[in-house]
Design an enzyme around this catalytic site. Structure first.
Site, PDB file in Angstrom:
ATOM      1  N   GLU A 124      87.397  -0.744  64.463  1.00 52.15           N
ATOM      2  CA  GLU A 124      86.179  -1.479  64.792  1.00 52.15           C
ATOM      3  C   GLU A 124      86.499  -2.958  64.927  1.00 52.15           C
ATOM      4  O   GLU A 124      86.109  -3.615  65.868  1.00 52.15           O
ATOM      5  CB  GLU A 124      85.130  -1.277  63.697  1.00 52.15           C
ATOM      6  CG  GLU A 124      83.856  -2.053  63.973  1.00 52.15           C
ATOM      7  CD  GLU A 124      82.828  -1.913  62.855  1.00 52.15           C
ATOM      8  OE1 GLU A 124      83.215  -1.580  61.723  1.00 52.15           O
ATOM      9  OE2 GLU A 124      81.643  -2.145  63.125  1.00 52.15           O
ATOM     10  N   ASN A 130      77.571 -13.038  52.565  1.00 51.53           N
ATOM     11  CA  ASN A 130      78.168 -14.321  52.171  1.00 51.53           C
ATOM     12  C   ASN A 130      78.769 -14.245  50.777  1.00 51.53           C
ATOM     13  O   ASN A 130      79.842 -14.787  50.520  1.00 51.53           O
ATOM     14  CB  ASN A 130      77.093 -15.413  52.170  1.00 51.53           C
ATOM     15  CG  ASN A 130      76.932 -16.050  53.535  1.00 51.53           C
ATOM     16  OD1 ASN A 130      77.566 -15.639  54.498  1.00 51.53           O
ATOM     17  ND2 ASN A 130      76.085 -17.062  53.607  1.00 51.53           N
TER      18      ASN A 130
END
Lengths: 387, 379, 379, 387
Positions: free
Chosen positions: D239, D371
């Site tokens: 991917e 994050n």
């Protein structure tokens, strides 16, 4: 004799102050007060027991009740009399009154009440920091004495102190809160060495203190042996209620109003601060200061009314530290290169002072519980987050 | 040009690293400060660097330089910044020297630059007149009288001005305060009658002078570039000095970050290393990101000058804006994460903190440079 | 006045809390949005609140009001905000109603306010003409012709304008765009010839209208206050509406924070509750601090109005600046901390996020209000 | 026959494209391409094996080498031909080629090469999030089948997919990474229910998928039973190298240049952006974008030169996410109330699109590693902080 009314007491205080406080001392707490004058004033105050107005008279106190003591403080402040306080009056004394033996009270309290013996506090150690209870200074019993080896840091006024109240480890094998003892001993002896610490702002009010076989009498242990942690916490509560005392403690804000500084340094143009970015920051800063002060006021109201939800008072130290630091950052930004001076010509005294204050206040988010510790406490105690 | 060091630059970095580690540990800077050394840096070390060719990196071979670029100078400045070496790169090479290089006639260059490259001549640039950075805000006047000018006015924040041989001085020959036009640059000997130079010690242990000019006479042959149009030279000089200063800052905050990281990774509290706390880890990751972004943008700014690109000004302001912000971030976090010990003068991290503050403001802070960047970008 | 709720206000809060929990769960707002309800809120619920006296809190008893203050209204608004109730408090009570209260003649007040207090009359304020908040930036003109005015121009972002009976309209009777002087306010019937009202759906599921006025005739008796001097009324109205909106926002971001905290305290990842991670804990502590500071400053702003203090404008702008910032902080953190699930429309936190964004910008964002605060403070 | 040179190959590709690609498809990858035309084009490309140009011809691939495939792509892009890719071509196919059995390759690859069978990916589960390996979907063996019960989420294109490649737990007692199996099964069967997920931006490209006794053949397990974690990781690497594919993945930046948007929405006054605060933010944003792009360039140079210190590439996803989000925040701030529209009159289409994009990009700091996960990784792997 009928009991004195509060009005009579107040009158008495006023005339006594009139008689005893010379004009040259009516200028508030300054470091450059005339020594002779100050010495006489301290003696006079001590003779009334008013250095420690609420302590019992047998220990040199004034024997006043809370209301009388409040009146005394109000009158002294009204004429800007120098306030006499010390680690002895604000921290050790109240702790001894509560937890000391009769002998200890007799031995130590009167000298504190006379403002004759200076004390310092031996709590922090290098390597301990926020984790105070991990202290390593050892005390080993030899006969009726303890022999002390180790090191303390951040000891305010150690270079001028006569005695120290000190946390030492008496049982190294116990869990860390359970092997600590609270003990008193003189600073002026072999085995105690004081090394003043210069800070980044150039000040030197703190010291490191090294113990290398210093000796303390066993009967100068306050509270139980190995039970010093409880005593220490109690003492810290006294510290908090008396607002940190005048020696050391957390450092303060700008002497001049921040807005005035920024306006003067930057200037206005068509009635608007000439730098629009600093203008937004200044507005944010003023609003932050208002919000902090309103929140502290609200915390007080909640407490008094019993209308308490989450403890908003817990925010105080943390937000205050950031506010003071940001205030100084903003003053620095406004000064530009004029804020970079250390000494020499080209800088106004107020500018040099501000630069030092900017450095001094870096500690506000460290001492008295770091920002990180405060946030941990809020998350755990106030927000009840899981651990 | 690439954004990583060339092989030659890697070698230069290793040389500079060894040089400063051996001859200029942070302790040296502290001693200079504490002894109130009358120069404020080491003239001997400065000459050694001259012998190594570092002072002449920017200058043509014809005047004794090495004719290299900001890529090379940046490498040296970063290593100097890592150990807070206070030698006068900014004042003599980047400001004074660059002014002579970019604006001086051939005779002037031949007269002044060879000694500068060896370390025997020190030259400062006197342009600033107020605390907030505003380089065109000049009230000092220079009035033409026959073949010479008379300069009158006051300058502040003249870096290393107390020991310089020449003071390159910005004065107004036309126009009014704040105008870009009407400025001229003069090479003024520091011992000229009418000059008073007063040394001031700065926050970071370095020195800057307040200089007053009372009808100081300068010959018209000592004008750099065209009278009234010095702003073109001044802008170019300030851009280059800004990029050089940014490279020095990069070294300083990189070192401050490394030391802080080391502290987090060794210091224990409540029985564990404080570097295991996620709150501090995330802040360390953020500092790392800022630091590396600063490095990229400084390298690109160096390339912009060395390639003669047309976006030098944008890149210079971009680099300084970023480095000023990162200096403030890493400086503040370094003190906070070191805790109480960071507040002591004895611990070296405080010296980094102070130098980073001074550098943050020197040659314009982040607000100034973002503002300038916006103007250059047309908004 | 104090900064905590009075005993009466505590009772009011409990009433309002039960009312909204029972009759207005967040699901109701979602249904109104998804069904594209033609009103956009519940007229029935609005009338119920009228019966409870909540719509008339600000208005004199003479017109059917309860003659209480912003302290009381704020309590209701916060509880409405907690569950995102979209009823027209801002448009009808705080903007339209306040304009009539502060600027209307007695006959106008007697005509319009009693129905408003019962919930039978809806009134909007049409003042905005551009996306960025700038209330004096008015190009819509009103020209006097005998005993009436003819209004011509376009308004946007007229909250709930599609269902209002009257549109209080700000138009320029003198001066030029952006000037504070020369503005007038008119009570215009929504069905007046020449008015076209177009409803737009907003991000937060609420409604605002674009309204065009093509020579709409209004009788001179429908002017609020003095012609040309409507800015005095407008400022007072906007200050009050801003404080009210801030109170609503307080409820919304408090609820968003509570839900996020609950999520942190229950959601597990890598075998532990994510609320045990220090990084998230510190961010939660920061949100809590911001939230509580916002509460203090909103309460103080309410007191400023209720006590008739002279710093109402400062307090209003201060409150909105803070609440806009906190809305952005808590809204953003709420989505981030909920992770992927927070991105789905199904999870209610996204509805809070959107409402907080809309409220952040409505009546001026933080930049606008800090700017205004600075002007009021003289810098 | 002498081997074809690359030049000859390129010429051949060009003429083939000229013949086969109609003008109405030469507009890049758009969603509204004419269906007939597109269908024919796909058939033509598939007949050459060029949907999967580097796969062996026996599985319907083009049998091209890397250089030829690069030329093909370049030529297709040059004329803005629609690029045909899918989860099958970019993710499952490469994984099967590497780890599948011969039967599996024969059964599945040709249909992927013909772009006939649509696949979806069953990885994420509610309650798993960043901790993918904690998945709970169970597969229990019954004869030569597995019976599957559980739930997947964030399944892109599940409502249109024919088959799913899916991670299931086959040994609930093993450590969490060791009881996972990678298995293939058809979506069109009883026991599979798809429920599209609407996102806060109004889009509905993702679904939840519920398995309630869905069946998979035992010979459709890829790799070893209980060894699916390794297969899954390998697939994710494919991917990454293929840039996320065209379906889903991380969402993009503004269509129009941010600076142009802000300048138009706010306007200039004397050549300066009329709002000084947004002007500073815009400058900061432009500089952040430059720094990010320079840093990624530098990461590439470091990698190629072998001059690698700390891995600066690791910053990319994290900083990129923040940059994109801040960019959208700034566009929203510039639009003011014009950014609050959802539908209806009064808003330009570009404004409505921007508002949706602002919402869409909130996911950029969540998907593909939050994050927080990125910061954890930097602290641990790059900064080597202790755990």
């Amino acid at each position: 004799m009928s009991p004195e009314t509060l009005e009579e007491f107040q009158q008495g205080v006023r005339s006594w102050i009139d008689e005893n406080l010379p004009a040259d001392l009516r200028v508030g707490n300054r470091k450059d007060l005339p020594g002779d004058s100050l010495g006489k004033w301290i003696k006079a105050v001590a003779s009334k027991g008013w250095v420690t107005p609420q302590w019992p008279t047998e220990y040199g106190g004034g024997g006043l009740d809370r209301k009388q003591a409040a009146i005394l403080m109000k009158e002294l402040k009204a004429v800007r009399a120098p306030i006499i306080s010390s680690f002895g009056t604000s921290m050790l004394g109240p702790t001894l009154l509560e937890l000391g033996t009769d002998e200890q009270k007799q031995e130590f309290l009167p000298a504190i009440s006379r403002h004759e013996v200076k004390w310092c506090q031996g709590y922090s150690e290098p390597g301990a920091g926020s984790d105070l209870a991990s202290l390593q200074t050892r005390a080993v019993k030899e006969g009726d004495e303890y022999v002390i080896t180790g090191q303390k840091i951040w000891t305010t006024g150690a270079d001028k102190a006569d005695w120290i109240f000190c946390l030492v480890r008496t049982d190294p094998d116990a869990p860390k809160h359970e092997g600590i003892t609270f003990i008193l001993f003189p600073m002026h002896q072999d085995g105690v060495e004081v090394s003043p610490l210069t800070l980044i702002d150039g000040s030197a009010e703190f010291s490191q203190v090294f113990f290398n076989g210093a000796r303390a009498k066993a009967n100068h242990v306050v509270g139980p042996v190995n039970g010093g942690w409880t005593v220490a916490k109690r003492l810290l509560q006294h510290e908090r209620t008396t607002d940190g005392g005048s020696e050391g403690g957390i450092t303060g804000a700008l002497k001049e109003n921040l807005t005035d500084i920024v306006k003067r340094e930057i200037g206005l143009k068509d009635g608007i601060l000439a730098d629009p970015t600093l203008r937004q920051r200044l507005a944010a800063q003023e609003l932050e200061a208002r919000a902090l002060s309103l929140t502290m006021r609200r915390a007080g109201e909640e407490l008094r009314s019993g209308q308490v939800g989450r403890d908003i008072g817990s925010l105080g130290k943390y937000r205050w530290a950031n506010m003071v630091k940001n205030e100084q950052d903003l003053a620095m930004a406004a000064m530009g290169a004029q804020g970079l001076g250390w000494s020499g010509p080209g800088f106004e005294d107020t500018q040099l002072e501000r630069t030092r204050a900017w450095l001094t206040t870096r500690a506000d988010s460290i001492w008295g519980g770091t920002n990180e510790v405060q946030m941990n406490v809020i998350a755990k105690r106030v927000l009840k987050m899981p651990e | 040009m690439g954004l990583i060091l060339t092989e030659d630059q890697v070698i230069l970095r290793e040389m500079a690293k060894s040089f400063f580690e051996e001859k200029s540990p942070v302790e040296r800077m502290r001693k200079l400060r504490d002894s109130r050394d009358e120069t404020g840096f080491s003239r001997a070390l400065w000459k050694e660097m001259g012998e190594l060719g570092w002072l002449g990196i920017l200058f043509p071979e014809a005047v004794g330089g090495a004719e290299m670029g900001y890529g090379e100078l940046g490498v040296v400045l970063s290593e100097a910044g890592r150990l807070l070496a206070p030698e006068p790169f900014i004042s003599t090479v980047l400001l004074g020297g660059n002014a002579i290089l970019l604006g001086g006639t051939e005779p002037l260059q031949k007269e002044l630059l060879p000694d500068l490259c060896t370390g025997d001549r020190l030259v400062s640039l006197a342009f600033q007149e107020q605390g907030r950075f505003a380089p065109y805000s000049v009230q000092t006047s220079a009035i033409r009288e026959g073949d010479s000018y008379r300069i009158r006015g006051n300058k502040i924040f003249v870096l290393d001005g107390h020991v310089s041989n020449q003071i390159v001085t910005l004065a107004r020959t036309a126009g009014s305060t704040d105008q870009r036009e009407g400025l001229s640059l003069f090479v003024v000997d520091a011992d000229s009658p009418g000059i008073t130079i007063e040394r001031a010690e700065m926050l970071d242990g370095r020195n800057a002078a307040s200089i007053s000019f009372e009808d100081v006479a300068v010959d018209a042959s000592r004008v750099l570039g065209e009278p009234d149009h010095a702003a073109d030279i001044l802008d170019a000089v300030l851009d280059r000095a800004t990029v050089g200063l940014s490279a020095e800052m990069l070294g300083s905050f990189e070192e401050a970050f490394e030391r802080t990281l080391e502290y987090l990774n060794t210091r224990e509290q409540f029985g564990v290393k404080i570097g295991t706390f996620q709150g501090l880890r995330h802040r360390a990751a953020d500092m790392f990101g800022e630091l590396e972004f600063a490095r990229s943008i400084v390298r690109d700014a160096q390339n912009a000058i060395d390639e003669g690109r047309d976006d030098i000004a944008e890149c210079a302001s971009g680099a300084k804006a970023r480095c000023s912000d990162v200096a403030q971030l890493i400086g503040g976090e370094a003190i906070q994460m070191h805790g109480g010990i960071g507040m002591t003068d004895e611990e070296e991290i405080g010296l980094f903190f102070k130098r980073l503050k001074a550098a943050e403001i020197t040659l314009g802070d982040a607000i100034y440079h973002r503002d300038r960047f916006a103007s250059l970008r047309g908004y």
